[in-house]
Design a protein around this motif. Structure first.
Motif, PDB file in Angstrom:
ATOM      1  N   PRO A   1     -19.497  48.643 -68.879  1.00  0.00           N
ATOM      2  CA  PRO A   1     -18.841  49.364 -70.385  1.00  0.00           C
ATOM      3  C   PRO A   1     -17.799  48.528 -70.458  1.00  0.00           C
ATOM      4  CG  PRO A   1     -19.109  50.371 -67.831  1.00  0.00           C
ATOM      5  CD  PRO A   1     -18.967  49.377 -67.489  1.00  0.00           C
ATOM      6  N   ALA A   2     -16.923  47.767 -70.170  1.00  0.00           N
ATOM      7  CA  ALA A   2     -15.683  46.977 -70.582  1.00  0.00           C
ATOM      8  C   ALA A   2     -16.062  46.442 -71.810  1.00  0.00           C
ATOM      9  CB  ALA A   2     -14.122  46.868 -70.154  1.00  0.00           C
ATOM     10  N   SER A   3     -17.060  46.002 -71.280  1.00  0.00           N
ATOM     11  CA  SER A   3     -17.994  44.510 -72.662  1.00  0.00           C
ATOM     12  C   SER A   3     -18.508  45.191 -73.963  1.00  0.00           C
ATOM     13  CB  SER A   3     -18.608  43.752 -72.050  1.00  0.00           C
ATOM     14  OG  SER A   3     -20.006  44.810 -71.577  1.00  0.00           O
ATOM     15  N   VAL A   4     -18.766  43.618 -74.820  1.00  0.00           N
ATOM     16  CA  VAL A   4     -18.234  43.812 -76.239  1.00  0.00           C
ATOM     17  C   VAL A   4     -20.170  45.397 -76.166  1.00  0.00           C
ATOM     18  CG1 VAL A   4     -19.140  42.148 -76.517  1.00  0.00           C
ATOM     19  CG2 VAL A   4     -18.650  43.201 -78.187  1.00  0.00           C
ATOM     20  N   ALA A   5     -20.599  44.181 -75.008  1.00  0.00           N
ATOM     21  CA  ALA A   5     -22.580  44.843 -74.914  1.00  0.00           C
ATOM     22  C   ALA A   5     -22.069  46.241 -74.596  1.00  0.00           C
ATOM     23  CB  ALA A   5     -22.500  43.850 -73.955  1.00  0.00           C
ATOM     24  N   GLY A   6     -21.687  46.405 -73.551  1.00  0.00           N
ATOM     25  CA  GLY A   6     -21.623  48.094 -73.517  1.00  0.00           C
ATOM     26  C   GLY A   6     -20.803  49.067 -74.168  1.00  0.00           C
ATOM     27  N   HIS A   7     -19.865  48.386 -75.128  1.00  0.00           N
ATOM     28  CA  HIS A   7     -19.204  49.063 -76.332  1.00  0.00           C
ATOM     29  C   HIS A   7     -20.700  49.699 -76.849  1.00  0.00           C
ATOM     30  CE1 HIS A   7     -16.648  50.964 -78.827  1.00  0.00           C
ATOM     31  NE2 HIS A   7     -16.363  49.915 -79.909  1.00  0.00           N
ATOM     32  N   VAL A   8     -21.896  48.261 -77.602  1.00  0.00           N
ATOM     33  CA  VAL A   8     -21.887  48.650 -78.053  1.00  0.00           C
ATOM     34  C   VAL A   8     -23.359  49.772 -77.472  1.00  0.00           C
ATOM     35  CG1 VAL A   8     -24.272  47.184 -79.808  1.00  0.00           C
ATOM     36  CG2 VAL A   8     -22.113  46.843 -79.792  1.00  0.00           C
ATOM     37  N   HIS A   9     -23.735  49.864 -76.705  1.00  0.00           N
ATOM     38  CA  HIS A   9     -24.596  50.692 -76.408  1.00  0.00           C
ATOM     39  C   HIS A   9     -24.594  51.995 -75.899  1.00  0.00           C
ATOM     40  CE1 HIS A   9     -26.152  51.958 -72.363  1.00  0.00           C
ATOM     41  NE2 HIS A   9     -27.441  51.620 -72.602  1.00  0.00           N
ATOM     42  N   ALA A  10     -22.984  51.944 -75.453  1.00  0.00           N
ATOM     43  CA  ALA A  10     -22.050  53.008 -75.894  1.00  0.00           C
ATOM     44  C   ALA A  10     -22.221  54.317 -77.015  1.00  0.00           C
ATOM     45  CB  ALA A  10     -20.420  53.414 -74.873  1.00  0.00           C
ATOM     46  N   LEU A  11     -21.787  53.200 -77.972  1.00  0.00           N
ATOM     47  CA  LEU A  11     -21.924  53.670 -79.337  1.00  0.00           C
ATOM     48  C   LEU A  11     -23.016  54.302 -79.470  1.00  0.00           C
ATOM     49  CD1 LEU A  11     -19.787  50.975 -81.515  1.00  0.00           C
ATOM     50  CD2 LEU A  11     -19.143  53.620 -80.745  1.00  0.00           C
ATOM     51  N   LEU A  12     -24.636  53.227 -79.358  1.00  0.00           N
ATOM     52  CA  LEU A  12     -25.641  54.234 -79.402  1.00  0.00           C
ATOM     53  C   LEU A  12     -26.107  55.205 -78.654  1.00  0.00           C
ATOM     54  CD1 LEU A  12     -27.941  50.393 -79.383  1.00  0.00           C
ATOM     55  CD2 LEU A  12     -27.868  51.979 -81.224  1.00  0.00           C
ATOM     56  N   ALA A  13     -26.121  55.528 -77.631  1.00  0.00           N
ATOM     57  CA  ALA A  13     -25.835  56.609 -76.241  1.00  0.00           C
ATOM     58  C   ALA A  13     -25.762  57.682 -77.216  1.00  0.00           C
ATOM     59  CB  ALA A  13     -25.648  56.060 -74.711  1.00  0.00           C
ATOM     60  N   ALA A  14     -23.901  57.298 -77.922  1.00  0.00           N
ATOM     61  CA  ALA A  14     -22.885  58.276 -78.485  1.00  0.00           C
ATOM     62  C   ALA A  14     -24.466  59.147 -79.505  1.00  0.00           C
ATOM     63  CB  ALA A  14     -22.621  58.446 -78.580  1.00  0.00           C
ATOM     64  N   ALA A  15     -24.904  58.304 -79.996  1.00  0.00           N
ATOM     65  CA  ALA A  15     -25.131  58.426 -81.348  1.00  0.00           C
ATOM     66  C   ALA A  15     -26.763  59.347 -81.098  1.00  0.00           C
ATOM     67  CB  ALA A  15     -25.706  57.267 -81.985  1.00  0.00           C
ATOM     68  N   ARG A  16     -27.180  59.078 -79.612  1.00  0.00           N
ATOM     69  CA  ARG A  16     -28.784  59.599 -79.429  1.00  0.00           C
ATOM     70  C   ARG A  16     -28.381  60.627 -79.102  1.00  0.00           C
ATOM     71  NH1 ARG A  16     -31.695  58.701 -75.822  1.00  0.00           N
ATOM     72  NH2 ARG A  16     -34.025  59.504 -77.084  1.00  0.00           N
TER      73      ARG A  16
END
Length: 303
Positions: free
Chosen positions: A199-214
């Motif tokens: 989650p702390a990685s840049v990929a994890g952050h982008v994934h979290a943004l997409l998941a939150a948007a959904r």
């Protein structure tokens, strides 16, 4: 050949995912400028996130700024201006385009075309540096998502869209007809699960943004979100998954009920000359696959 590109993005999870995907294809594209246009608070947040993303991915020298606020013709009270963006969006764009060789740089636009229109008005010479402009916008035969007949990016600034189409630059238009099914559904998000392992990685952050948007807040959980922001990048990297035709596209700027409507006239009749390549169909699964692979490739992107 690595093509210089400029990304004019929406300040949301999809825009951030598009930026992250773009830096995963260094053999094909090289971002030279990133712009965000929209509400001031969202733009300010997106700029901070994008600068941090680029830094963590080891991508140096790419400026990130706010695009031009508001529309060319104000139809209501002016929107708040993001800090540091007092009309400078077009200036940053002009400077970035001029810094590229002639016929080299491609603009990928996933929001309103205000900044590009202002740049072309202020500095018509930049047209010679443009290899192409790829726009996610318009609705030709499908219903609009801003009004019954108008797509939101064009409806946000019809005069800007009309200006760009009239300036003689090579435009590729990707309307709603083409991208209506280009969504992040549950199956596609499941394929991105490896991004969220750290989650702390840049990929994890982008994934979290997409998941939150959904998640969608009050809209309920698991709502599919559009991936149209990535369509211009996909058209540049994988043109073979799209098909289209040359047409003359007009934008309605005056109608009470039709403002922002886009109308495509086929060439060859009545002396009609094309001003855009209209992409009418795409392989949605192929497009989602390309985007998924780019995002997954960035799992170890931190420098």
């Amino acid at each position: 050949m690595t093509r210089p590109i400029i990304l004019d993005l929406t300040p949301d999870a999809q825009g951030m995912a598009t930026l992250f995907a773009a830096v995963q294809a260094p053999d094909h594209v090289r971002p030279v400028l990133v712009l965000f246009s929209g509400a001031a608070a969202q733009v300010a947040t997106a700029i901070t996130q994008a600068r941090d993303l680029l830094r963590q991915c080891g991508v140096a020298g790419v400026e990130v700024h706010a695009g031009s606020p508001g529309a060319l013709v104000a139809t209501h009270a002016p929107a708040p201006v993001a800090q540091g963006a007092e009309g400078l969006g077009a200036q940053y764009l002009v400077e970035a385009i001029r810094a590229c060789p002639p016929d080299s740089v491609t603009l990928c636009c996933s929001g309103p075309l205000t900044t590009l229109a202002l740049a072309l008005i202020q500095a018509p010479d930049v047209r010679t540096h443009l290899h192409g402009v790829i726009v996610s916008g318009g609705a030709l035969f499908s219903p609009g998502d801003a009004t019954a007949v108008a797509e939101r990016n064009i409806a946000a600034d019809p005069e800007a869209a009309a200006t760009v189409l009239a300036m003689g630059v090579p435009v590729t238009l990707i309307p709603l007809d083409c991208t209506a099914r280009l969504n992040a559904d549950a199956v596609w998000m499941e394929g991105l699960a490896p991004m969220g392992v750290m989650p702390a990685s840049v990929a994890g952050h982008v994934h979290a943004l997409l998941a939150a948007a959904r998640t969608g807040g009050a809209r309920g959980s698991g709502v599919d979100i559009s991936l149209r922001a990535a369509a211009p990048l996909l058209a540049l990297l994988s043109p073979g998954i799209f098909c289209g035709h040359l047409a003359h596209v007009d934008v309605e700027c005056h109608g009470t009920f039709t403002r922002g409507m886009t109308v495509a006239r086929h060439i060859g009749m009545g002396g009609v000359q094309p001003n855009a390549l209209v992409l009418e169909r795409m392989s949605v699964e192929a497009g989602r696959g390309v985007l998924r692979e780019l995002l997954l490739a960035g799992q170890g992107a931190e420098a």
